[in-house]
Design a protein around this motif. Structure first.
Motif, PDB file in Angstrom:
ATOM      1  N   ARG A 177       0.694 -19.590 -38.782  1.00 19.97           N
ATOM      2  CA  ARG A 177       0.551 -18.163 -39.128  1.00 19.97           C
ATOM      3  C   ARG A 177      -0.903 -17.709 -38.979  1.00 19.97           C
ATOM      4  O   ARG A 177      -1.188 -16.633 -38.448  1.00 19.97           O
ATOM      5  N   GLU A 178      -1.821 -18.559 -39.459  1.00 21.08           N
ATOM      6  CA  GLU A 178      -3.258 -18.230 -39.347  1.00 21.08           C
ATOM      7  C   GLU A 178      -3.691 -18.177 -37.885  1.00 21.08           C
ATOM      8  O   GLU A 178      -4.446 -17.297 -37.474  1.00 21.08           O
ATOM      9  N   GLU A 179      -3.192 -19.132 -37.089  1.00 24.11           N
ATOM     10  CA  GLU A 179      -3.525 -19.191 -35.657  1.00 24.11           C
ATOM     11  C   GLU A 179      -3.038 -17.919 -34.954  1.00 24.11           C
ATOM     12  O   GLU A 179      -3.748 -17.348 -34.115  1.00 24.11           O
ATOM     13  N   LYS A 180      -1.842 -17.457 -35.319  1.00 25.72           N
ATOM     14  CA  LYS A 180      -1.286 -16.253 -34.683  1.00 25.72           C
ATOM     15  C   LYS A 180      -2.097 -15.012 -35.043  1.00 25.72           C
ATOM     16  O   LYS A 180      -2.310 -14.140 -34.204  1.00 25.72           O
ATOM     17  N   GLN A 181      -2.569 -14.939 -36.286  1.00 24.63           N
ATOM     18  CA  GLN A 181      -3.413 -13.802 -36.687  1.00 24.63           C
ATOM     19  C   GLN A 181      -4.718 -13.800 -35.889  1.00 24.63           C
ATOM     20  O   GLN A 181      -5.214 -12.749 -35.488  1.00 24.63           O
ATOM     21  N   LYS A 182      -5.248 -15.016 -35.652  1.00 20.27           N
ATOM     22  CA  LYS A 182      -6.481 -15.162 -34.874  1.00 20.27           C
ATOM     23  C   LYS A 182      -6.253 -14.677 -33.437  1.00 20.27           C
ATOM     24  O   LYS A 182      -7.044 -13.933 -32.869  1.00 20.27           O
TER      25      LYS A 182
ATOM     26  N   LEU B  67      -4.008 -12.603 -32.473  1.00 22.57           N
ATOM     27  CA  LEU B  67      -3.783 -11.151 -32.532  1.00 22.57           C
ATOM     28  C   LEU B  67      -5.127 -10.410 -32.479  1.00 22.57           C
ATOM     29  O   LEU B  67      -5.302  -9.470 -31.718  1.00 22.57           O
ATOM     30  N   LYS B  68      -6.087 -10.913 -33.282  1.00 24.81           N
ATOM     31  CA  LYS B  68      -7.424 -10.295 -33.314  1.00 24.81           C
ATOM     32  C   LYS B  68      -8.123 -10.411 -31.962  1.00 24.81           C
ATOM     33  O   LYS B  68      -8.868  -9.537 -31.548  1.00 24.81           O
TER      34      LYS B  68
ATOM     35  N   LYS C 265       1.131  -7.259 -31.617  1.00 23.68           N
ATOM     36  CA  LYS C 265       1.682  -7.100 -32.969  1.00 23.68           C
ATOM     37  C   LYS C 265       3.198  -7.299 -32.979  1.00 23.68           C
ATOM     38  O   LYS C 265       3.753  -7.913 -33.891  1.00 23.68           O
TER      39      LYS C 265
ATOM     40  N   ILE D 208       4.717 -10.791 -33.516  1.00 23.29           N
ATOM     41  CA  ILE D 208       4.557 -11.491 -34.799  1.00 23.29           C
ATOM     42  C   ILE D 208       5.520 -10.928 -35.828  1.00 23.29           C
ATOM     43  O   ILE D 208       5.410  -9.769 -36.241  1.00 23.29           O
TER      44      ILE D 208
ATOM     45  N   ASP E 279       6.928 -11.657 -39.678  1.00 27.80           N
ATOM     46  CA  ASP E 279       6.550 -12.418 -40.859  1.00 27.80           C
ATOM     47  C   ASP E 279       7.824 -12.985 -41.493  1.00 27.80           C
ATOM     48  O   ASP E 279       8.419 -12.380 -42.371  1.00 27.80           O
TER      49      ASP E 279
END
Length: 253
Positions: free
Chosen positions: A35-40, A42-43, A49, A52, A54
């Protein structure tokens, strides 16, 4: 061979092939990292968006399976095909891997621009064998000047045919970055062990889910339907052990 292979793969994805190691970090921790990797990503603009969702799947005190998705809680017990060892978790494929189809090339363009040239190899459906092989010597390549127009399957990702007569029956794992056809889907794991993913999508459980999602006259499964299919996730160290053990068994069959 085929019957034995199916049996081995089914045992493997249910956690029945090898004993669990209590020292392994549970799969829920791996999913948190993903989840953290995907947010990274995304940024960094490498993920959109819409790619992803949740989604968290868990077993309730009533022994039913629930999915918390974008704030809603759903009972998905009917979807879950079997129970998992305690250290494993269920997830949607979209939660753990990036999935996308490739690009088609017209016969005219193929002969004009992409035959007998140097560049990144292009893999079509015919180049993926029913025996999991990938033919890299097909004479088709994408020169660097054209690469921005093509999607790339990274080395180690899994290619699967998702349309036509060989849909769900042709699966291979790349040993290099390649461009690929529009009837092939690339599965690229966000943080799991790619070889486990490769074996998972050949398992009877996955094949059954794939067949259920087939639509159209020629028979195919959309990427959106694929993203929704469930996958059983072991701890990362167990994924490695399972994949190695499956490889050893299959090499002896």
């Amino acid at each position: 061979f085929d019957k034995l292979k199916k049996s081995v793969l089914q045992e493997a994805i249910q956690g029945k092939l090898l004993p669990q190691d209590p020292a392994d970090e549970p799969a829920s921790v791996l999913l948190e990292r993903i989840r953290e990797e995907k947010q990274k990503l995304l940024k960094e603009g490498k993920l959109k968006k819409k790619d992803i969702t949740d989604s968290v799947i868990f077993k309730g005190d009533d022994n039913k399976y629930y999915e918390r998705i974008d704030g809603n809680l759903l009972d998905i017990s009917d979807e879950v095909p079997f129970d998992l060892p305690d250290s494993w978790v269920w997830a949607r494929l979209s939660s753990v891997c990036n999935m996308f189809t490739g690009n088609s090339i017209s016969e005219k363009d193929k002969s004009t621009y992409f035959t007998g040239v140097s560049g990144m190899q292009y893999i079509g459906t015919k180049d993926v064998g029913f025996d999991n092989s990938i033919d890299y010597k097909n004479g088709i390549a994408i020169p660097e000047i054209f690469l921005p127009n093509f999607k790339i399957a990274p080395s180690g990702s899994v290619l699967m045919c998702i349309e036509g007569g060989s849909a769900g029956r042709k699966v291979g794992q790349t040993d290099r970055d390649v461009c690929f056809g529009n009837k092939l889907c690339c599965f690229s794991s966000f943080g799991g062990y790619q070889r486990y993913l490769y074996y998972y999508i050949q398992s009877p459980s996955f094949v059954e889910s794939f067949q259920k999602n087939k639509t159209g006259i020629i028979g195919g499964v959309s990427v959106n339907s694929l993203k929704n299919i469930l996958i059983a996730i072991p701890p990362i160290k167990e994924q490695v052990r399972i994949a190695q053990h499956v490889a050893e068994i299959l090499s002896c069959l």
